[in-house]
Design a protein around this motif. Sequence first.
Motif, PDB file in Angstrom:
ATOM      1  N   GLN B 110       0.818  -1.221   0.000  1.00  0.00           N
ATOM      2  CA  GLN B 110       0.000   0.000   0.000  1.00  0.00           C
ATOM      3  C   GLN B 110       0.853   1.272   0.000  1.00  0.00           C
ATOM      4  O   GLN B 110       0.427   2.306  -0.510  1.00  0.00           O
ATOM      5  CB  GLN B 110      -1.016   0.013   1.151  1.00  0.00           C
ATOM      6  N   LYS B 111       2.072   1.197   0.530  1.00  0.00           N
ATOM      7  CA  LYS B 111       2.942   2.374   0.503  1.00  0.00           C
ATOM      8  C   LYS B 111       3.352   2.688  -0.942  1.00  0.00           C
ATOM      9  O   LYS B 111       3.405   3.837  -1.348  1.00  0.00           O
ATOM     10  CB  LYS B 111       4.193   2.144   1.359  1.00  0.00           C
ATOM     11  N   ARG B 112       3.651   1.617  -1.681  1.00  0.00           N
ATOM     12  CA  ARG B 112       3.994   1.791  -3.098  1.00  0.00           C
ATOM     13  C   ARG B 112       2.814   2.390  -3.863  1.00  0.00           C
ATOM     14  O   ARG B 112       2.969   3.325  -4.657  1.00  0.00           O
ATOM     15  CB  ARG B 112       4.378   0.425  -3.673  1.00  0.00           C
ATOM     16  N   LEU B 113       1.622   1.840  -3.592  1.00  0.00           N
ATOM     17  CA  LEU B 113       0.415   2.317  -4.276  1.00  0.00           C
ATOM     18  C   LEU B 113       0.216   3.812  -4.032  1.00  0.00           C
ATOM     19  O   LEU B 113      -0.003   4.590  -4.972  1.00  0.00           O
ATOM     20  CB  LEU B 113      -0.803   1.519  -3.786  1.00  0.00           C
ATOM     21  N   LEU B 114       0.307   4.207  -2.765  1.00  0.00           N
ATOM     22  CA  LEU B 114       0.072   5.620  -2.445  1.00  0.00           C
ATOM     23  C   LEU B 114       1.172   6.508  -2.985  1.00  0.00           C
ATOM     24  O   LEU B 114       0.922   7.640  -3.406  1.00  0.00           O
ATOM     25  CB  LEU B 114      -0.098   5.798  -0.930  1.00  0.00           C
ATOM     26  N   ALA B 115       2.408   6.000  -2.955  1.00  0.00           N
ATOM     27  CA  ALA B 115       3.522   6.801  -3.467  1.00  0.00           C
ATOM     28  C   ALA B 115       3.318   7.107  -4.948  1.00  0.00           C
ATOM     29  O   ALA B 115       3.669   8.184  -5.433  1.00  0.00           O
ATOM     30  CB  ALA B 115       4.851   6.076  -3.257  1.00  0.00           C
ATOM     31  N   ILE B 116       2.694   6.177  -5.674  1.00  0.00           N
ATOM     32  CA  ILE B 116       2.488   6.381  -7.113  1.00  0.00           C
ATOM     33  C   ILE B 116       1.210   7.176  -7.410  1.00  0.00           C
ATOM     34  O   ILE B 116       1.219   8.078  -8.235  1.00  0.00           O
ATOM     35  CB  ILE B 116       2.483   5.014  -7.855  1.00  0.00           C
ATOM     36  N   ILE B 117       0.103   6.874  -6.701  1.00  0.00           N
ATOM     37  CA  ILE B 117      -1.156   7.513  -7.125  1.00  0.00           C
ATOM     38  C   ILE B 117      -1.709   8.550  -6.139  1.00  0.00           C
ATOM     39  O   ILE B 117      -2.616   9.306  -6.499  1.00  0.00           O
ATOM     40  CB  ILE B 117      -2.261   6.474  -7.460  1.00  0.00           C
ATOM     41  N   GLY B 118      -1.199   8.616  -4.925  1.00  0.00           N
ATOM     42  CA  GLY B 118      -1.768   9.536  -3.922  1.00  0.00           C
ATOM     43  C   GLY B 118      -1.692  10.981  -4.374  1.00  0.00           C
ATOM     44  O   GLY B 118      -0.619  11.475  -4.712  1.00  0.00           O
ATOM     45  N   GLY B 119      -2.816  11.667  -4.409  1.00  0.00           N
ATOM     46  CA  GLY B 119      -2.830  13.087  -4.758  1.00  0.00           C
ATOM     47  C   GLY B 119      -2.680  13.403  -6.240  1.00  0.00           C
ATOM     48  O   GLY B 119      -2.511  14.557  -6.626  1.00  0.00           O
ATOM     49  N   THR B 120      -2.746  12.366  -7.089  1.00  0.00           N
ATOM     50  CA  THR B 120      -2.587  12.587  -8.540  1.00  0.00           C
ATOM     51  C   THR B 120      -3.956  12.799  -9.207  1.00  0.00           C
ATOM     52  O   THR B 120      -5.007  12.702  -8.560  1.00  0.00           O
ATOM     53  CB  THR B 120      -1.932  11.366  -9.209  1.00  0.00           C
ATOM     54  N   GLY B 139     -10.841  -3.055  -3.862  1.00  0.00           N
ATOM     55  CA  GLY B 139      -9.415  -3.165  -3.560  1.00  0.00           C
ATOM     56  C   GLY B 139      -9.191  -4.389  -2.700  1.00  0.00           C
ATOM     57  O   GLY B 139     -10.017  -4.702  -1.837  1.00  0.00           O
ATOM     58  N   THR B 140      -8.117  -5.087  -2.946  1.00  0.00           N
ATOM     59  CA  THR B 140      -7.820  -6.282  -2.164  1.00  0.00           C
ATOM     60  C   THR B 140      -6.449  -6.151  -1.523  1.00  0.00           C
ATOM     61  O   THR B 140      -5.523  -5.571  -2.119  1.00  0.00           O
ATOM     62  CB  THR B 140      -7.898  -7.548  -3.034  1.00  0.00           C
ATOM     63  N   SER B 141      -6.324  -6.628  -0.295  1.00  0.00           N
ATOM     64  CA  SER B 141      -5.050  -6.629   0.419  1.00  0.00           C
ATOM     65  C   SER B 141      -4.490  -5.200   0.498  1.00  0.00           C
ATOM     66  O   SER B 141      -5.160  -4.336   1.079  1.00  0.00           O
ATOM     67  CB  SER B 141      -4.097  -7.611  -0.256  1.00  0.00           C
ATOM     68  N   ALA B 142      -3.360  -4.902  -0.107  1.00  0.00           N
ATOM     69  CA  ALA B 142      -2.848  -3.529  -0.092  1.00  0.00           C
ATOM     70  C   ALA B 142      -3.889  -2.553  -0.645  1.00  0.00           C
ATOM     71  O   ALA B 142      -4.038  -1.436  -0.151  1.00  0.00           O
ATOM     72  CB  ALA B 142      -1.572  -3.446  -0.917  1.00  0.00           C
ATOM     73  N   GLY B 143      -4.637  -2.991  -1.658  1.00  0.00           N
ATOM     74  CA  GLY B 143      -5.675  -2.150  -2.250  1.00  0.00           C
ATOM     75  C   GLY B 143      -6.826  -1.885  -1.300  1.00  0.00           C
ATOM     76  O   GLY B 143      -7.582  -0.916  -1.474  1.00  0.00           O
ATOM     77  N   ALA B 144      -6.992  -2.742  -0.296  1.00  0.00           N
ATOM     78  CA  ALA B 144      -8.010  -2.524   0.745  1.00  0.00           C
ATOM     79  C   ALA B 144      -7.483  -1.540   1.784  1.00  0.00           C
ATOM     80  O   ALA B 144      -8.158  -0.566   2.130  1.00  0.00           O
ATOM     81  CB  ALA B 144      -8.380  -3.847   1.404  1.00  0.00           C
ATOM     82  N   SER B 145      -6.267  -1.783   2.263  1.00  0.00           N
ATOM     83  CA  SER B 145      -5.680  -0.894   3.275  1.00  0.00           C
ATOM     84  C   SER B 145      -5.629   0.549   2.789  1.00  0.00           C
ATOM     85  O   SER B 145      -5.773   1.484   3.571  1.00  0.00           O
ATOM     86  CB  SER B 145      -4.257  -1.347   3.621  1.00  0.00           C
ATOM     87  N   ALA B 146      -5.402   0.704   1.472  1.00  0.00           N
ATOM     88  CA  ALA B 146      -5.217   2.046   0.900  1.00  0.00           C
ATOM     89  C   ALA B 146      -6.488   2.880   0.908  1.00  0.00           C
ATOM     90  O   ALA B 146      -6.446   4.084   0.678  1.00  0.00           O
ATOM     91  CB  ALA B 146      -4.709   1.913  -0.535  1.00  0.00           C
ATOM     92  N   MET B 147      -7.641   2.272   1.170  1.00  0.00           N
ATOM     93  CA  MET B 147      -8.895   3.003   0.989  1.00  0.00           C
ATOM     94  C   MET B 147      -9.198   4.041   2.050  1.00  0.00           C
ATOM     95  O   MET B 147      -9.931   4.989   1.802  1.00  0.00           O
ATOM     96  CB  MET B 147     -10.054   2.012   0.922  1.00  0.00           C
TER      97      MET B 147
END
Lengths: 298, 298
Positions: B110-120, B139-147
């Motif tokens: 989820q850190k990778r996910l947010l680093a790439i798409i957060g605030g874009t 969202g599943t797994s990291a995609g769930a935590s990111a929500m």
Amino acid sequence: MTAQAAQADQLASSHGHLVIIGGGEDKERDMAILKRFVELCGGPSAKIVVVTAASAVCARMWETYDRAFRDLGVTRHVHLHLMTRHDANDEDLIRDVLDADGIFMTGGDQKRLLAIIGGTALDAEMHAALKLRGACIGGTSAGASAMSGHMLAQGRAELHPEKGSVSLGAGLGFLHKVVIDQHFSERQRLSRLLSVVAQNPYLQGIGIDEDTALVVERGVGIEVVGEGAVTIVDGRAMSTNVAEIADHATPELIDVRLHLLPAGSRYGLPGADDRDARRIPPPLLEFLENITKRNPIS
Amino acid sequence: MTAQAAQADQLASSHGHLVIIGGGEDKERDMAILKRFVELCGGPSAKIVVVTAASAVCARMWETYDRAFRDLGVTRHVHLHLMTRHDANDEDLIRDVLDADGIFMTGGDQKRLLAIIGGTALDAEMHAALKLRGACIGGTSAGASAMSGHMLAQGRAELHPEKGSVSLGAGLGFLHKVVIDQHFSERQRLSRLLSVVAQNPYLQGIGIDEDTALVVERGVGIEVVGEGAVTIVDGRAMSTNVAEIADHATPELIDVRLHLLPAGSRYGLPGADDRDARRIPPPLLEFLENITKRNPIS
């Protein structure tokens, strides 16, 4: 005051203690829990009886605790070796219990322990020792589970609470309205304890970690000793569909109260003579009143 | 009504759904959760965008979901392949999101996910899709935590809750005042979630098991789908000594409220138009109102 007088003084003022250990207590290094047990028995000159009946390997159990108590300076500890209910009713055999300052129940299988000593003369003498003489009763693992009136007899540790996955039996009844589980965090037993509470909301669940003890002083308060924590699961305000679902299904549980008491926690009853115990948080008051209750001999 | 008209009708009446999956969802057999996701997107003719940015093995992730969605009869699913924030701000690249009926975030970190798409721009378009067009975000797994707005970024699953063992980050913010953990029962993460709640009582903890989804319909209610359960940990009424203890120590936690919602549970907001949802148990009302809140686009 001589050491013996001091010990007599301590015993006279004792309300009786339970030392309920979650298994795996240190028996070689600092032995914090066993040391505390010995203190509560009155110190190294106390007479301690070790009950190994829960175990199928009694001799090995006795060896272990014989060495541990010796290392703690205890000189008057003895092995009560019981194989049958006949033994547990044999007044000669159990004579050491009559003037014991402490009685310690080892691990093994709590069903075996209860099958051998439940309802026997030994059982009655242990209650008398605690309640009339202020002796200290210790138990670890199976010996811990056996202490409550409703005893967790058997149950799988599933990923989720499951209807019908746990069965209770009749325990020794030093405590009531609770059920005790041990090796709690190490064997991931929260689901199992929730399974009990879901179907028996009358009982509060007590989960004790390894190398951790819940010390109960009757009429005074409680303390958590050792390395881990004690988890309390209270389902009395819970709502659940457990009555409607099939066996092995996972129940809905709404509003279970959970308390985590790490080692070092101390709580005293309001007005109890234990000045360094902290005040009791209101949600724990009823639990504390219940488990420190000075139940009469029945 | 044609299939397309029916789909348009469904979308027009949709308030927007979140399908928050605890990882390990079935992708080969009955695929109950992915099937539900597709339904909530509007059925097999829906356009679904798969975001693999959480994963370092994007191509393999896409293969897996490409096959699963194809097996469910979906024909208009596409891979949004993003390696950098530049990609996530590239209007050409993210054009498929503008008319997507569903967006699915795979597992990974989820850190990778947010680093790439957060605030874009992609992040903003996902919020618009959910809130303005009633699209479905999965969202599943990291995609769930990111929500959630506060995201469980990193933390060990210790035997006991530990001060300082978990760190939070900024998530996508589809939900607020909660923190989401996944693979919950399977990886024994209750202690980790309690660690979060102990230090952040403002947040309610949501633990989602593998092959299990918490489905949120904004303004309407929630449902648990799949094989396991959703655990909710509410520390708002808790008392704790966490502020006073050292790092890595286990806090005292008194009166944490715990709810277990097994698969099949459905709860509707009072007055919501969802006749077969059960009434909401009072201790869940505030939780339900919070997570179904129709937060505006910020």
